[in-house]
Scaffold this active site. Sequence first.
Site, mmCIF file in Angstrom:
data_model
loop_
_atom_site.group_PDB
_atom_site.id
_atom_site.type_symbol
_atom_site.label_atom_id
_atom_site.label_comp_id
_atom_site.label_asym_id
_atom_site.label_seq_id
_atom_site.Cartn_x
_atom_site.Cartn_y
_atom_site.Cartn_z
ATOM 1 N N GLN A 65 -4.008 4.050 -3.379
ATOM 2 C CA GLN A 65 -3.481 5.727 -2.600
ATOM 3 C C GLN A 65 -4.223 6.089 -2.221
ATOM 4 O O GLN A 65 -5.611 6.799 -2.650
ATOM 5 C CB GLN A 65 -2.454 6.465 -3.535
ATOM 6 C CG GLN A 65 -1.943 8.342 -3.411
ATOM 7 C CD GLN A 65 -0.935 7.515 -2.340
ATOM 8 O OE1 GLN A 65 0.305 6.892 -2.887
ATOM 9 N NE2 GLN A 65 -1.070 8.267 -1.899
ATOM 10 N N LYS A 80 6.981 6.168 -4.996
ATOM 11 C CA LYS A 80 6.769 5.029 -5.611
ATOM 12 C C LYS A 80 7.452 4.002 -6.802
ATOM 13 O O LYS A 80 8.234 3.313 -6.422
ATOM 14 C CB LYS A 80 5.724 4.307 -4.934
ATOM 15 C CG LYS A 80 5.198 5.390 -3.480
ATOM 16 C CD LYS A 80 4.000 5.155 -3.244
ATOM 17 C CE LYS A 80 3.722 5.355 -1.525
ATOM 18 N NZ LYS A 80 1.789 6.116 -1.244
ATOM 19 N N ASP A 136 0.907 -1.942 2.717
ATOM 20 C CA ASP A 136 0.935 -0.574 3.842
ATOM 21 C C ASP A 136 0.467 -1.312 5.123
ATOM 22 O O ASP A 136 0.524 -0.623 5.943
ATOM 23 C CB ASP A 136 -0.708 0.287 2.729
ATOM 24 C CG ASP A 136 0.089 1.293 2.327
ATOM 25 O OD1 ASP A 136 0.767 1.456 2.973
ATOM 26 O OD2 ASP A 136 -0.730 1.684 1.365
#
Length: 297
Positions: free
Chosen positions: A98, A54, A121
């Site tokens: 994460q 990422k 997200d």
Amino acid sequence: MTAERIDGKAFAASLRERVGEHAAQFEASAGRKAGLAVVLVGEDPASQVYVRSKHKATVAAGMESFEHRLPADTSEEDLLALVDRLNADEAVDGILVQLPLPDHLDEQAVIASISPDKDVDGFHVTNAGRLAVGQSGFVPCTPLGCMMLLTERLGDLSGLEAVVIGRSNIVGKPMAQLLLDANATVTIAHSRTKDLPSVVKRADIVVAAVGRAEMVKADWLKDGATVIDVGINRLPPTDGEEKGRLVGDVDYAGAKSVAGAITPVPGGVGPMTIAVLLRNTLVAAYRNADLQVPDGL
Ligand code: NDP
């Protein structure tokens, strides 16, 4: 018939290029780069790989990447305090924590602490609610990526029968919402569904998000169906292999003689996820800077 192979890798590369062009325009208009903060708690090897890719992809798209690596024994209070600081930081447009988090941390509480306008997200309940009622917010990256592949191939999805196998909050449910918004007739199947093969048989569109290697067989599919395989499963290694092969939830070798089009694993849905994360981050940046989000992003 041999199904068309839906090349998610190529589509993701073109999306990343488009994001890169718009990121440069954003920087010119806003006087700063769009920024993504990624928080990693602990040293889970798979999470470390994801966070590294990422970071690289964010920088390659001309955006700022802020990495925060915290020890595995970080307290929830300290993690929430970091999220608070990132929420208030004007250089940060998107925040991604994460997952999975170490067991002593409450994932739902941490996700709830992220500002919904920085929740790139799309996991915050506010964004799940916005999707459910048709307001603009952030949609989880994997299902949004699947939707882009479907519309690119099929155009208008109105009236098509879609079966989504899996009902997780991060893939199955938002996928079903997106298909419904696109006027497909949607069925969500799961582990309690009776006679799954016959449910799948009526589908023009099948999205498999289960996590069971090659579960969906060729004879479950309607002729010409478009098949999106979200699953990532590693088979046990066979002789001479160090690691087993990666396969999806669909028996690709069999399905390609029945389906009209199908995503491979790897190289299908997987590469779309990071590309859409970059896209969501740039959309967040435009919105946070009160600038018009460009068409085609
Ligand atoms: P979850 O484990 O959260 O959900 C799996 C779903 O599959 C559940 O709804 C479950 O039903 C259903 N299911 C399990 N067994 C069966 C069965 N025998 N028949 C029908 N349905 C069944 O997984 P995720 O949604 O997080 O992920 C699904 C897959 O997608 C995984 O392989 C994961 O690795 C992959 N993935 C890939 C991504 C990518 O970037 N390509 C990103 C995210 C996930 P029930 O609810 O009844 O238990």
